[in-house]
Design a protein around this motif. Structure first.
Motif, mmCIF file in Angstrom:
data_model
loop_
_atom_site.group_PDB
_atom_site.id
_atom_site.type_symbol
_atom_site.label_atom_id
_atom_site.label_comp_id
_atom_site.label_asym_id
_atom_site.label_seq_id
_atom_site.Cartn_x
_atom_site.Cartn_y
_atom_site.Cartn_z
ATOM 1 N N ASP A 60 59.673 117.831 13.292
ATOM 2 C CA ASP A 60 60.347 117.665 14.545
ATOM 3 C C ASP A 60 61.454 116.767 14.860
ATOM 4 O O ASP A 60 61.625 115.809 14.110
ATOM 5 N N GLU A 61 62.469 117.116 15.124
ATOM 6 C CA GLU A 61 63.902 115.929 15.203
ATOM 7 C C GLU A 61 63.341 114.673 16.010
ATOM 8 O O GLU A 61 63.951 113.916 15.231
ATOM 9 N N GLY A 62 62.606 114.867 17.008
ATOM 10 C CA GLY A 62 61.723 113.260 18.099
ATOM 11 C C GLY A 62 61.100 112.533 16.945
ATOM 12 O O GLY A 62 61.117 111.662 16.486
ATOM 13 N N TYR A 63 60.252 113.486 15.901
ATOM 14 C CA TYR A 63 59.248 113.201 15.147
ATOM 15 C C TYR A 63 60.328 112.160 13.749
ATOM 16 O O TYR A 63 60.079 111.099 13.064
ATOM 17 N N LEU A 64 61.158 112.767 13.400
ATOM 18 C CA LEU A 64 62.449 111.676 12.560
ATOM 19 C C LEU A 64 62.651 111.507 12.809
ATOM 20 O O LEU A 64 62.838 110.077 12.374
ATOM 21 N N GLU A 65 63.209 110.643 14.568
ATOM 22 C CA GLU A 65 64.067 109.514 14.533
ATOM 23 C C GLU A 65 63.387 108.630 14.990
ATOM 24 O O GLU A 65 63.175 107.658 14.775
ATOM 25 N N LEU A 66 61.790 109.254 15.137
ATOM 26 C CA LEU A 66 60.876 107.774 15.374
ATOM 27 C C LEU A 66 60.590 107.346 13.997
ATOM 28 O O LEU A 66 60.392 106.224 14.227
ATOM 29 N N LEU A 67 60.620 107.935 12.822
ATOM 30 C CA LEU A 67 60.172 107.654 11.470
ATOM 31 C C LEU A 67 61.223 107.105 11.401
ATOM 32 O O LEU A 67 61.006 105.025 10.889
ATOM 33 N N ILE A 68 62.456 107.271 10.870
ATOM 34 C CA ILE A 68 64.213 106.664 10.651
ATOM 35 C C ILE A 68 63.853 104.971 11.535
ATOM 36 O O ILE A 68 64.057 104.118 11.083
ATOM 37 N N GLY A 69 63.763 105.253 12.629
ATOM 38 C CA GLY A 69 63.830 104.170 13.520
ATOM 39 C C GLY A 69 62.761 102.718 13.568
ATOM 40 O O GLY A 69 63.674 101.838 13.603
ATOM 41 N N ASN A 70 61.187 103.428 13.296
ATOM 42 C CA ASN A 70 60.657 102.447 12.763
ATOM 43 C C ASN A 70 60.350 101.885 11.801
ATOM 44 O O ASN A 70 60.882 100.749 11.370
ATOM 45 N N LEU A 71 61.099 102.472 10.439
ATOM 46 C CA LEU A 71 61.452 101.863 9.425
ATOM 47 C C LEU A 71 62.433 100.946 9.245
ATOM 48 O O LEU A 71 62.871 99.735 8.697
ATOM 49 N N LEU A 72 63.853 101.317 9.703
ATOM 50 C CA LEU A 72 64.214 100.544 10.125
ATOM 51 C C LEU A 72 64.412 99.047 10.787
ATOM 52 O O LEU A 72 65.118 98.457 10.226
ATOM 53 N N SER A 73 63.430 99.532 12.193
ATOM 54 C CA SER A 73 63.354 98.699 13.033
ATOM 55 C C SER A 73 62.695 96.972 12.292
ATOM 56 O O SER A 73 62.859 96.094 12.334
ATOM 57 N N ASN A 74 62.023 98.309 11.036
ATOM 58 C CA ASN A 74 61.012 96.998 10.602
ATOM 59 C C ASN A 74 62.168 96.143 9.752
ATOM 60 O O ASN A 74 61.863 94.712 9.472
ATOM 61 N N ALA A 75 62.611 96.959 9.109
ATOM 62 C CA ALA A 75 63.775 95.945 8.321
ATOM 63 C C ALA A 75 63.994 94.739 8.895
ATOM 64 O O ALA A 75 64.700 93.852 7.766
ATOM 65 N N HIS A 76 64.620 95.235 9.606
ATOM 66 C CA HIS A 76 65.424 94.377 11.202
ATOM 67 C C HIS A 76 64.823 93.288 10.742
ATOM 68 O O HIS A 76 65.115 91.868 11.571
ATOM 69 N N LYS A 77 63.484 93.853 11.326
ATOM 70 C CA LYS A 77 62.617 92.401 12.121
ATOM 71 C C LYS A 77 62.165 91.488 10.872
ATOM 72 O O LYS A 77 62.333 90.535 11.419
ATOM 73 N N TYR A 78 61.594 91.786 9.146
ATOM 74 C CA TYR A 78 61.223 91.429 8.921
ATOM 75 C C TYR A 78 62.312 90.189 7.778
ATOM 76 O O TYR A 78 62.209 90.608 6.899
ATOM 77 N N SER A 79 63.779 90.854 8.416
ATOM 78 C CA SER A 79 64.709 90.442 7.707
ATOM 79 C C SER A 79 65.734 88.935 7.772
ATOM 80 O O SER A 79 66.237 90.146 8.700
ATOM 81 N N PRO A 80 66.705 88.541 6.665
ATOM 82 C CA PRO A 80 67.259 88.164 8.083
ATOM 83 C C PRO A 80 68.865 88.251 8.136
ATOM 84 O O PRO A 80 68.895 88.813 7.390
ATOM 85 N N ILE A 81 69.264 88.180 9.415
ATOM 86 C CA ILE A 81 70.807 89.235 9.666
ATOM 87 C C ILE A 81 71.515 89.512 9.473
ATOM 88 O O ILE A 81 72.076 90.394 8.914
ATOM 89 N N ALA A 82 71.452 88.978 8.480
ATOM 90 C CA ALA A 82 73.226 88.681 7.004
ATOM 91 C C ALA A 82 72.787 89.718 6.300
ATOM 92 O O ALA A 82 73.707 89.616 6.213
ATOM 93 N N ALA A 83 71.481 90.000 5.741
ATOM 94 C CA ALA A 83 71.107 90.558 4.954
ATOM 95 C C ALA A 83 70.964 91.787 5.131
ATOM 96 O O ALA A 83 70.768 92.498 5.779
ATOM 97 N N PRO A 84 71.940 92.818 4.465
ATOM 98 C CA PRO A 84 72.233 94.147 4.730
ATOM 99 C C PRO A 84 70.941 94.739 4.423
ATOM 100 O O PRO A 84 70.084 94.154 3.181
ATOM 101 N N ILE A 85 70.745 96.320 5.018
ATOM 102 C CA ILE A 85 69.381 96.620 4.839
ATOM 103 C C ILE A 85 69.806 98.340 4.243
ATOM 104 O O ILE A 85 70.874 98.802 4.740
ATOM 105 N N ASP A 86 70.008 98.479 2.694
ATOM 106 C CA ASP A 86 70.227 99.593 2.292
ATOM 107 C C ASP A 86 69.715 100.657 2.354
ATOM 108 O O ASP A 86 68.573 100.417 2.167
ATOM 109 N N VAL A 87 69.889 102.160 2.725
ATOM 110 C CA VAL A 87 69.585 103.269 3.698
ATOM 111 C C VAL A 87 70.029 103.825 2.347
ATOM 112 O O VAL A 87 71.576 104.383 2.384
ATOM 113 N N GLY A 88 69.475 105.111 1.858
ATOM 114 C CA GLY A 88 69.813 106.056 0.905
ATOM 115 C C GLY A 88 68.657 107.537 1.024
ATOM 116 O O GLY A 88 67.236 107.260 1.232
#
Ligand code: ADP
Length: 388
Positions: free
Chosen positions: A274-302
Motif C-alpha cells: 500500500d503506497e501510503g503505508y510505504l510512505e509512512l514507513l520510509i518517512g518515519n525511519l528517515l525522520s528518526n535518522a534526522h531527529k537523532y543525528s547532527p544536521i551536518a552528518a549525511p544520512i545514507d539511504v540504500g
C-alpha cells in the motif's frame, strides 16, 4: 462470554495423582471416609464417576460450583448446562470428562463454561483423570474443576479497555487528520511561493514543520489503532525505488541543511504494498535518522535486491543505539534514555513501522553501526516478475 485464551495464566496445576498422592483409587467410588474428608478439605470442586461416567461422589465445593446437587448416578458432570468458551453449547457427553472415559486417557488443555440453574455462568478448566485398577483397566475417573472466571473477567476487562482506548485514539486521529493536512498543505504552498518577507516566511516554515510533525503522529496513531478489518492492506505493485526517491526528495526539500545520499541498486524492484503505508514507513525511519543525528552528518539511504527481498537501509551518524535496545525500540512508547535527552516524541513511530512491515509480510531491524550511529532497515518480499 468472549473466547479468551488462558494460555498465559499462571495455572500450572498438578495431576490428580499428584493432588492425591496418598489416595489409591481401588474402587471407582470414594468409599473410605478418609478419602471423602480429604476431598472435602481440598476446597476445590472435585467429583468422581464410575467407568460408565455415572457420578459416584462430589464434594461441597463441586455442589457450590455447579449451583446444584446432582443425583449420584447422573452422567458425566453435575453442571446444569455446558458451553465452549465461545458460547456455543457443549453436550454433556462430549465434555472432557466423557472424552477421558471414552478414550481411557487424561484430558488436559480444554476450557469450558458451566451455567448454573440460576443462570450464572462460571468459566473453568477441567482436569479429568482416569483411574485404573492394578491390571490397568479403567474403573472410573476423577475430575477437578478449576474456576477461572476471575481471570476471564480480568482479561475481558483489559481487552475492553484496550479496545475503548484504541477506538478513542482512532476517532481523535481521524478528526485531526483533515485540519492538520490542510494546515500543512497551505503552509507548504505559502512557503513555496517564496514571495513573503523573511519574518512571515520563517513563521510559515515553523507552521509547516510542526504541522508535518503532528501529521506524522496522527498517521502513526491511525496505523496503530485502526481495527484489524481496516488493516486489510490494499496491495498493489509498487516500484519501491520510486516511492523511496519521492519521499527522500520531499524530505530534502523540507530540510535543506541535511544531505541524504540515495543509492538505489535495483531501480525496478517491485513489491506488493500500500503506497501510503510505504510512505509512512520510509518517512518515519528517515525522520528518526534526522531527529537523532547532527544536521551536518549525511544520512545514507540504500535499496538493493537480495534473495527474493528488497532491502532498504538508513545509515545515520547520530546518537546510536545500545545492543540491549535493538528489540525493545519497536515496542510502543519505548524511548531510549539518550533519545529522551535530545528530543521529544511519543515512541510510536517504530511500532507503526513494525506493524506495517508485518502486514506487508516483511521484516524490520535496527542495529548499532561499528563506528557510531545506527542502521535501521526493512526488507519486503520481491513481487514475482509477471514475465517469468
Ligand atoms: P520517537 O522517535 O517518537 O521516540 P520512535 O518509535 O520513532 O519514537 O522511536 C523509538 C525510539 O527508538 C526512540 O525514542 C529512540 O530511542 C530510538 N531511535 C529511533 N530511531 C533512532 C535512530 N535513528 N538513532 C537512534 N535512536 C533511534
Amino acid at each position: 462470554m468472549a473466547a479468551i485464551g488462558l494460555t498465559n495464566l499462571p495455572l500450572d496445576l498438578p495431576t490428580a495423582t499428584e493432588v492425591f498422592p496418598a489416595v489409591r483409587f481401588e474402587s471407582p467410588s470414594i468409599e473410605s471416609p478418609t478419602h471423602r474428608q480429604f476431598l472435602e478439605a481440598l476446597g476445590v470442586a472435585v467429583y468422581t464417576t464410575d467407568s460408565e461416567g455415572r457420578i459416584t461422589f462430589y464434594n461441597e465445593a463441586a455442589a457450590a460450583f455447579w449451583g446444584r446437587r446432582p443425583e449420584l448416578g447422573e452422567l458425566w458432570c453435575g453442571s446444569w448446562r455446558l458451553f465452549w468458551p465461545d458460547g456455543t453449547p457443549l453436550a454433556h457427553d462430549e465434555c472432557p470428562m466423557a472424552i477421558a472415559l471414552r478414550e481411557g486417557r487424561s484430558v488436559r488443555g480444554s476450557e469450558a463454561v458451566a451455567e448454573r440453574p440460576d443462570g450464572t455462568r462460571v468459566a473453568f478448566i477441567p482436569y479429568p483423570t482416569v483411574v485404573e485398577d492394578a491390571d490397568g483397566r479403567v474403573i472410573g475417573a476423577v475430575n477437578v474443576l478449576v474456576d477461572v472466571s476471575r481471570q476471564y473477567r480480568a482479561e475481558e476487562a483489559a481487552h475492553a479497555a484496550r479496545a475503548a482506548k484504541d477506538e478513542f485514539l482512532a476517532m481523535v486521529s481521524h478528526e485531526l487528520r483533515t485540519p492538520v493536512t490542510t494546515i500543512f498543505g497551505n503552509a507548504r504552498l505559502l512557503r513555496e511561493r517564496g514571495s513573503l518577507p523573511d519574518g512571515p516566511a520563517a513563521m510559515i516554515a515553523d507552521i509547516e514543520t510542526d504541522a508535518e510533525r503532528l501529521l506524522g503522529v496522527v498517521e502513526n496513531l491511525l496505523t496503530l489503532t485502526s481495527g484489524t478489518a481496516a488493516r486489510q492492506v490494499d496491495r498493489e505493485p509498487q516500484i519501491l525505488g520510486r516511492v523511496l526517491s519521492r519521499v527522500v526528495a520531499s524530505f530534502e526539500r523540507r530540510h535543506p541543511g541535511r544531505s541524504v545520499p540515495l543509492a538505489i541498486q535495483d531501480p525496478h524492484a517491485i513489491v506488493e504494498a500500500d503506497e501510503g503505508y510505504l510512505e509512512l514507513l520510509i518517512g518515519n525511519l528517515l525522520s528518526n535518522a534526522h531527529k537523532y543525528s547532527p544536521i551536518a552528518a549525511p544520512i545514507d539511504v540504500g535499496l538493493r535486491q537480495v534473495d527474493g527481498e528488497v532491502e532498504v537501509t538508513f545509515l545515520d551518524r547520530g546518537i546510536g543505539i545500545g545492543p540491549e535496545d535493538v528489540e525493545v525500540l519497536f515496542e510502543s512508547f519505548y524511548r531510549a534514555e539518550a533519545a529522551r535527552k535530545i528530543s521529544g516524541g511519543l515512541g510510536i513511530g517504530l511500532s507503526a513501522c513494525k506493524l506495517i512491515v508485518q502486514l506487508l509480510g516483511g521484516r524490520i531491524w535496527a542495529r548499532p553501526r561499528p563506528d557510531g550511529g545506527s542502521e535501521f532497515g526493512f526488507a519486503l518480499p520481491l513481487s514475482p516478475d509477471p514475465s517469468d
